[in-house]
Design a protein around this motif. Structure first.
Motif, PDB file in Angstrom:
ATOM      1  N   LYS A 164       0.827  -1.210   0.000  1.00 45.43           N
ATOM      2  CA  LYS A 164       0.000   0.000   0.000  1.00 45.43           C
ATOM      3  C   LYS A 164       0.859   1.257   0.000  1.00 45.43           C
ATOM      4  CE  LYS A 164      -4.024  -2.212   2.095  1.00 45.43           C
ATOM      5  NZ  LYS A 164      -5.043  -2.174   3.167  1.00 45.43           N
ATOM      6  N   PHE A 203      -2.739   1.077  -6.113  1.00 43.06           N
ATOM      7  CA  PHE A 203      -1.722   2.030  -5.682  1.00 43.06           C
ATOM      8  C   PHE A 203      -0.756   2.393  -6.808  1.00 43.06           C
ATOM      9  CE2 PHE A 203      -3.470   0.802  -1.703  1.00 43.06           C
ATOM     10  CZ  PHE A 203      -3.205   1.850  -0.827  1.00 43.06           C
ATOM     11  N   ASP A 228      -0.841   4.955   7.260  1.00 44.29           N
ATOM     12  CA  ASP A 228      -2.061   5.720   6.996  1.00 44.29           C
ATOM     13  C   ASP A 228      -1.794   6.858   6.014  1.00 44.29           C
ATOM     14  OD1 ASP A 228      -3.461   4.100   8.754  1.00 44.29           O
ATOM     15  OD2 ASP A 228      -3.172   5.439  10.462  1.00 44.29           O
ATOM     16  N   VAL A 261      -1.701   5.606   2.409  1.00 41.12           N
ATOM     17  CA  VAL A 261      -3.043   5.349   1.871  1.00 41.12           C
ATOM     18  C   VAL A 261      -3.750   6.664   1.535  1.00 41.12           C
ATOM     19  CG1 VAL A 261      -5.333   4.423   2.411  1.00 41.12           C
ATOM     20  CG2 VAL A 261      -3.272   3.140   3.062  1.00 41.12           C
ATOM     21  N   THR A 308      -5.007   8.133  -2.243  1.00 46.72           N
ATOM     22  CA  THR A 308      -6.373   8.610  -2.484  1.00 46.72           C
ATOM     23  C   THR A 308      -6.373  10.033  -3.031  1.00 46.72           C
ATOM     24  OG1 THR A 308      -7.240   7.204  -0.717  1.00 46.72           O
ATOM     25  CG2 THR A 308      -8.606   9.064  -1.398  1.00 46.72           C
TER      26      THR A 308
END
Length: 388
Positions: free
Chosen positions: A119, A138, A335, A338, A342
């Motif tokens: 990720k 990704f 985090d 990710v 996005t």
């Protein structure tokens, strides 16, 4: 009493100063995994320059809302194993927020899945083969797919010489990009009513192309299309000319570098190559990029440098948006990666390539494309002249 008050005030000021110093933002690490060695380095060297220039350019303008970036380089070499090792080091050892790379599509199909499973967002700076964004959620790219770019070169060749009827196609069969690109070239030739008279294969490690050139000459073609890398492609072009081929030559994206000039020398002259970037692109962002790049390197930026710069810029622009919502230093790395992925897909960017964005799969949305022709000044120096 006044002395004690003054001493206390000074101590308080020093404490505040020290505390502020402790909060100086740690540079945000972004990975650059491109080919610095092997025959692929003729392409990767321009990507290193473009990325390093982006680091200097962006940090001089405040970085990420005041936080500098730090590029972490890993050499992929020219094979899959090198790319896999580079990605693994960047993800686990260097703990980068994202990766720009690798240089070749062949490498991307092996290394990108590693980042996708971890990720970690990846932006491919020169991965134009079919299927790259579909590797995983990704994976995105700032390099337009070959299916969009390559046909422009064929159409330009026909405009320069409407009498073209027969075509020879040559490609590096051990390179995923070249096999993808040649499929596009062959289909475009057929769509334009041309006859593909011969298709010849070679390897990126080859240096003798006598067999392939002989087949081209025997086919008596009007146009030759070469999909390979800079070193093998440059030598192939050189041998085509030396053995007597006089028609138009189209080079694929792997030949799209001035580092090829010392390879094919004066025989590079006249090669037509489709482009995803032009220094003449009129946006204010590009013109500032061109001005500062040219001042530092004494030449206009080439496509591979501009795409590497753009990839770094996209990471930074997306991180700025995230940082406004929640300071980067407050995120857990997993985090943040990710959230960064996005935001990359959600954003719109004004770059040297023009205005770009991505679809939900990570495919580049870009409006402007170009075609250039190589003009050699002497045996080792030349330039890409953009055709209208």
């Amino acid at each position: 009493m006044r002395h004690l008050t003054a001493t206390f005030a000074l101590s308080s000021l020093l404490a505040v100063t020290i505390a502020a110093a402790d909060k100086v933002a740690t540079p945000v690490p972004i990975g650059i995994a491109v080919a610095q060695t092997s025959n692929t380095a003729l392409l990767g060297q321009e990507q290193v320059i473009g990325a390093r220039f982006a680091e200097k350019y962006i940090n001089a303008r405040g970085g990420i809302n005041g936080t500098p970036i730090k590029l972490v380089f890993q050499d992929t070499g020219g094979d899959e194993a090198g790319a896999i090792n580079a990605f693994q080091n960047l993800i686990t050892k260097d703990k980068v927020v994202g990766i720009v790379g690798p240089t070749l599509s062949q490498q991307a199909f092996s290394a990108d899945p590693i980042a996708d499973r971890a990720k970690v967002p990846v932006l491919g700076p020169s991965n134009t083969a079919k299927g790259i964004p579909q590797i995983g959620p990704f994976i995105a790219r700032v390099s337009a797919p070959v299916s969009v770019v390559a046909p422009n070169a064929v159409k330009t060749a026909l405009r320069l010489d409407p009498k073209i009827k027969k075509v020879a196609v040559l490609y590096a069969q051990n390179d995923a990009f070249s096999t993808s690109e040649t499929g596009t070239f062959q289909q475009t030739a057929k769509d334009q009513g041309l006859t593909v008279a011969t298709v010849q294969k070679f390897l990126t490690t080859d240096s003798d192309f006598t067999t392939q050139v002989t087949a081209v000459l025997n086919a008596d073609v009007d146009l030759v299309i070469v999909s390979g890398l800079a070193n093998d492609g440059g030598n192939l072009v050189k041998q085509l000319r030396q053995l007597g081929y006089k028609g138009i030559i189209i080079g694929g994206n792997g030949l799209n570098t001035s580092n090829m000039f010392p390879v094919c020398q004066q025989y590079c002259d006249g090669i037509i190559i489709a482009q995803a970037y032009s220094p003449a692109q009129p946006s204010a962002n590009n013109q500032l990029f061109v001005k500062e790049y040219s001042a530092q390197y004494k030449k206009a930026p080439p496509q591979f440098a501009a795409q590497a710069f753009t990839a770094v810029q996209v990471f930074v622009d997306a991180l700025k948006v995230i940082d406004h919502k929640k300071k980067l230093g407050e995120w857990e790395l997993s985090d943040l990666r990710v959230a960064l992925n996005t935001q990359i897909l959600a954003g719109k960017y004004n770059t040297p390539l023009g205005a770009i964005s991505f679809d939900k799969e990570g495919e580049l949305q870009q409006a402007d494309f170009y075609v250039a022709q190589i003009k050699m000044k002497d045996a080792k120096t030349g330039s890409f002249v953009f055709l209208k």
